[in-house]
Design a protein around this motif. Structure first.
Motif, PDB file in Angstrom:
ATOM      1  N   LEU A 248       0.833  -1.199   0.000  1.00 36.57           N
ATOM      2  CA  LEU A 248       0.000   0.000   0.000  1.00 36.57           C
ATOM      3  C   LEU A 248       0.869   1.251   0.000  1.00 36.57           C
ATOM      4  N   MET A 249       1.932   1.234   0.807  1.00 36.08           N
ATOM      5  CA  MET A 249       2.835   2.381   0.852  1.00 36.08           C
ATOM      6  C   MET A 249       3.531   2.589  -0.496  1.00 36.08           C
ATOM      7  N   ILE A 250       3.917   1.491  -1.137  1.00 32.91           N
ATOM      8  CA  ILE A 250       4.539   1.604  -2.462  1.00 32.91           C
ATOM      9  C   ILE A 250       3.546   2.214  -3.450  1.00 32.91           C
ATOM     10  N   ALA A 251       2.284   1.780  -3.373  1.00 33.74           N
ATOM     11  CA  ALA A 251       1.265   2.338  -4.264  1.00 33.74           C
ATOM     12  C   ALA A 251       1.108   3.835  -4.027  1.00 33.74           C
ATOM     13  N   VAL A 252       1.096   4.249  -2.760  1.00 30.05           N
ATOM     14  CA  VAL A 252       0.982   5.672  -2.443  1.00 30.05           C
ATOM     15  C   VAL A 252       2.203   6.433  -2.947  1.00 30.05           C
ATOM     16  N   ASP A 253       3.345   5.776  -2.957  1.00 27.15           N
ATOM     17  CA  ASP A 253       4.570   6.393  -3.458  1.00 27.15           C
ATOM     18  C   ASP A 253       4.568   6.485  -4.985  1.00 27.15           C
ATOM     19  N   VAL A 254       4.043   5.443  -5.651  1.00 21.72           N
ATOM     20  CA  VAL A 254       4.139   5.357  -7.114  1.00 21.72           C
ATOM     21  C   VAL A 254       3.055   6.155  -7.820  1.00 21.72           C
ATOM     22  N   VAL A 255       1.824   6.040  -7.363  1.00 22.59           N
ATOM     23  CA  VAL A 255       0.688   6.599  -8.110  1.00 22.59           C
ATOM     24  C   VAL A 255       0.796   8.106  -8.338  1.00 22.59           C
ATOM     25  N   PRO A 256       1.100   8.930  -7.313  1.00 23.92           N
ATOM     26  CA  PRO A 256       1.210  10.372  -7.586  1.00 23.92           C
ATOM     27  C   PRO A 256       2.321  10.702  -8.588  1.00 23.92           C
ATOM     28  N   ARG A 257       3.443   9.991  -8.508  1.00 22.57           N
ATOM     29  CA  ARG A 257       4.539  10.237  -9.443  1.00 22.57           C
ATOM     30  C   ARG A 257       4.116   9.862 -10.858  1.00 22.57           C
ATOM     31  N   ALA A 258       3.441   8.729 -10.961  1.00 22.26           N
ATOM     32  CA  ALA A 258       2.996   8.294 -12.288  1.00 22.26           C
ATOM     33  C   ALA A 258       1.927   9.227 -12.841  1.00 22.26           C
ATOM     34  N   PHE A 259       1.030   9.687 -11.995  1.00 25.87           N
ATOM     35  CA  PHE A 259      -0.043  10.569 -12.454  1.00 25.87           C
ATOM     36  C   PHE A 259       0.518  11.872 -13.004  1.00 25.87           C
ATOM     37  N   SER A 260       1.576  12.391 -12.364  1.00 25.10           N
ATOM     38  CA  SER A 260       2.158  13.654 -12.821  1.00 25.10           C
ATOM     39  C   SER A 260       2.929  13.502 -14.134  1.00 25.10           C
ATOM     40  N   ARG A 261       3.261  12.255 -14.498  1.00 29.86           N
ATOM     41  CA  ARG A 261       4.051  12.020 -15.718  1.00 29.86           C
ATOM     42  C   ARG A 261       3.253  11.297 -16.799  1.00 29.86           C
ATOM     43  N   ARG A 262       1.957  11.159 -16.586  1.00 27.66           N
ATOM     44  CA  ARG A 262       1.159  10.361 -17.514  1.00 27.66           C
ATOM     45  C   ARG A 262       1.149  10.952 -18.927  1.00 27.66           C
ATOM     46  N   SER A 263       1.094  12.275 -19.049  1.00 27.67           N
ATOM     47  CA  SER A 263       1.083  12.899 -20.380  1.00 27.67           C
ATOM     48  C   SER A 263       2.433  12.736 -21.063  1.00 27.67           C
ATOM     49  N   GLU A 264       3.484  12.924 -20.293  1.00 29.61           N
ATOM     50  CA  GLU A 264       4.850  12.823 -20.835  1.00 29.61           C
ATOM     51  C   GLU A 264       5.155  11.421 -21.345  1.00 29.61           C
ATOM     52  N   LEU A 265       4.639  10.392 -20.666  1.00 31.47           N
ATOM     53  CA  LEU A 265       4.993   9.012 -20.998  1.00 31.47           C
ATOM     54  C   LEU A 265       3.908   8.270 -21.780  1.00 31.47           C
ATOM     55  N   GLY A 266       2.854   8.959 -22.162  1.00 30.03           N
ATOM     56  CA  GLY A 266       1.867   8.345 -23.036  1.00 30.03           C
ATOM     57  C   GLY A 266       0.819   7.524 -22.327  1.00 30.03           C
ATOM     58  N   GLY A 267       0.401   7.938 -21.133  1.00 34.30           N
ATOM     59  CA  GLY A 267      -0.660   7.238 -20.429  1.00 34.30           C
ATOM     60  C   GLY A 267      -0.272   6.836 -19.019  1.00 34.30           C
ATOM     61  N   LEU A 268      -1.295   6.611 -18.178  1.00 31.36           N
ATOM     62  CA  LEU A 268      -1.042   6.301 -16.778  1.00 31.36           C
ATOM     63  C   LEU A 268      -0.367   4.944 -16.610  1.00 31.36           C
ATOM     64  N   GLY A 269      -0.783   3.946 -17.408  1.00 32.21           N
ATOM     65  CA  GLY A 269      -0.192   2.617 -17.286  1.00 32.21           C
ATOM     66  C   GLY A 269       1.297   2.631 -17.564  1.00 32.21           C
ATOM     67  N   LYS A 270       1.692   3.306 -18.640  1.00 32.77           N
ATOM     68  CA  LYS A 270       3.117   3.389 -18.968  1.00 32.77           C
ATOM     69  C   LYS A 270       3.879   4.175 -17.911  1.00 32.77           C
ATOM     70  N   ALA A 271       3.222   5.208 -17.359  1.00 30.45           N
ATOM     71  CA  ALA A 271       3.882   6.003 -16.323  1.00 30.45           C
ATOM     72  C   ALA A 271       4.107   5.187 -15.060  1.00 30.45           C
ATOM     73  N   VAL A 272       3.096   4.376 -14.690  1.00 31.54           N
ATOM     74  CA  VAL A 272       3.245   3.513 -13.516  1.00 31.54           C
ATOM     75  C   VAL A 272       4.392   2.539 -13.718  1.00 31.54           C
ATOM     76  N   TRP A 273       4.448   1.911 -14.880  1.00 36.74           N
ATOM     77  CA  TRP A 273       5.521   0.964 -15.165  1.00 36.74           C
ATOM     78  C   TRP A 273       6.890   1.632 -15.115  1.00 36.74           C
ATOM     79  N   ASP A 274       6.975   2.852 -15.654  1.00 36.26           N
ATOM     80  CA  ASP A 274       8.266   3.556 -15.668  1.00 36.26           C
ATOM     81  C   ASP A 274       8.720   3.888 -14.253  1.00 36.26           C
ATOM     82  N   VAL A 275       7.777   4.346 -13.410  1.00 38.48           N
ATOM     83  CA  VAL A 275       8.147   4.672 -12.027  1.00 38.48           C
ATOM     84  C   VAL A 275       8.566   3.409 -11.276  1.00 38.48           C
ATOM     85  N   LEU A 276       7.823   2.312 -11.465  1.00 37.59           N
ATOM     86  CA  LEU A 276       8.191   1.054 -10.823  1.00 37.59           C
ATOM     87  C   LEU A 276       9.575   0.595 -11.270  1.00 37.59           C
TER      88      LEU A 276
END
Length: 354
Positions: free
Chosen positions: A61-89
């Protein structure tokens, strides 16, 4: 003096090599004691489930809280939320950070599991009780009075009881949540390892203290002194623990519960003091430090107010927490803050200074 990144061991081995070995030895000792004394080994359940399930879930849960905001802020740059989540992970949670988090959870879990079982073994291995001596020490500290009575007279038994009950019960979430936060959110891996190791040492030293002065606590030694208190979550927990004690003493193999009553030293005090002390020494934001120190004071009051502990138990808890923090600092080593990098490549480390 500088150590090149390629010449050092993986971060998890550097930080948790010694603490993990200590927890493993403690666990082996617990297993050997169970076999020798013919007692069952139990994984203690909390209201959030067994610790071997609870801790990883909180960590995830803590990892999700750490990853999701970072991925959300980069979703446009990386072509979508899924790709952003994968990149942050991939960039933040591969390599040293993940290894340290897993090693920290294992170190903590082994120490906690062994501690809870040793606590459950206590009435079978130590039949004597020292409550009489500790009651006398309470009267000495309170100049002939009873500390619990004094606190109830001064603070009252109305809303104060509800507030202090909430403070005391918050500990159940506080420990796993702060452990996961320390291992997950900090970019300073050494700071998180320091805290996780200090918690683990609290369980080990707390076990020693239980066997040194086996005792039940004022609520069980002199229950008549606490009859004026209203029903709260704390009183329900006290009744439940006593019922568990009766069941375990009757037949430890006939129940999945563990014996969970021991007064000296106060692990509630030692754990929250450990958290506040580590936060203070690592210079966390001032508001965090003030909140934690206030929590220490309220927790110490609650343990006496509800009769969980004698005054000397709290004093011993402060000492135990301080020693655990010091031992943990030695175990994880000094040096500059250890920053995680992907693919387990570590930066250069300054070995002088902390």
């Amino acid at each position: 003096m500088t150590i090149e990144a390629g010449s050092v061991r993986p971060a998890w081995r550097r930080l948790f090599g010694v603490p993990l070995c200590v927890s493993v030895v403690f666990t082996v000792l617990m297993l050997a004691t169970a076999v020798w004394a013919d007692l069952p080994i139990r994984d203690p359940d909390g209201f959030l489930g067994p610790s071997f399930i609870r801790l990883p879930l909180i960590g995830l849960l803590m990892i999700a809280v750490d990853v999701v905001p970072r991925a959300f802020s980069r979703r446009s740059e990386l072509g979508g939320l899924g790709k952003a989540v994968w990149d942050v992970l991939r960039t933040r949670w591969s390599g040293s950070r993940l290894g340290v988090a897993v090693a920290g959870l294992i170190t903590f879990y082994l120490a906690y599991l062994s501690y809870r079982n040793f606590k459950s073994f206590l009435p079978f291995l130590q039949e004597r009780l020292t409550d009489g001596m500790l009651i006398e020490s309470d009267e000495w500290f309170a100049f002939g009075a009873h500390p619990g009575d004094l606190l109830q007279d001064v603070l009252g038994t109305g809303i104060t009881a509800d507030v202090l009950s909430a403070v005391y019960m918050a500990y159940m979430v506080f420990v796993p949540a702060t452990l996961a936060a320390g291992l997950v959110w900090s970019d300073n891996l050494r700071r998180g390892a320091w805290y996780a190791t200090a918690l683990s040492f609290n369980w080990i030293l707390g076990t020693v203290s239980y066997y040194a002065l086996p005792s039940l606590g004022p609520i069980y030694a002199e229950p008549q002194r606490f009859t004026d208190l209203p029903e709260t979550a704390v009183s329900g927990l006290q009744e439940s623990l006593y019922e568990n004690r009766i069941e375990v003493l009757a037949d430890p193999f006939a129940t999945n519960d563990v014996h969970g009553i021991a007064a000296f030293a106060s692990l509630h005090v030692s754990i929250v003091f450990t958290a506040a002390l580590v936060a203070h020494l690592t210079r966390l934001p001032k508001v965090v430090r003030w909140v934690l120190w206030a929590y220490v004071v309220l927790t110490a009051l609650a343990t006496v107010y509800f009769g969980w502990h004698y005054i000397v138990d709290g004093i011993a808890g402060f000492a135990l927490g301080g020693i655990s923090v010091w031992l943990a600092s030695k175990a994880v080593g000094g040096g500059a803050p250890l920053k995680p990098e992907p693919e387990e490549k570590l930066p250069q480390l300054e070995t002088a200074g902390v």
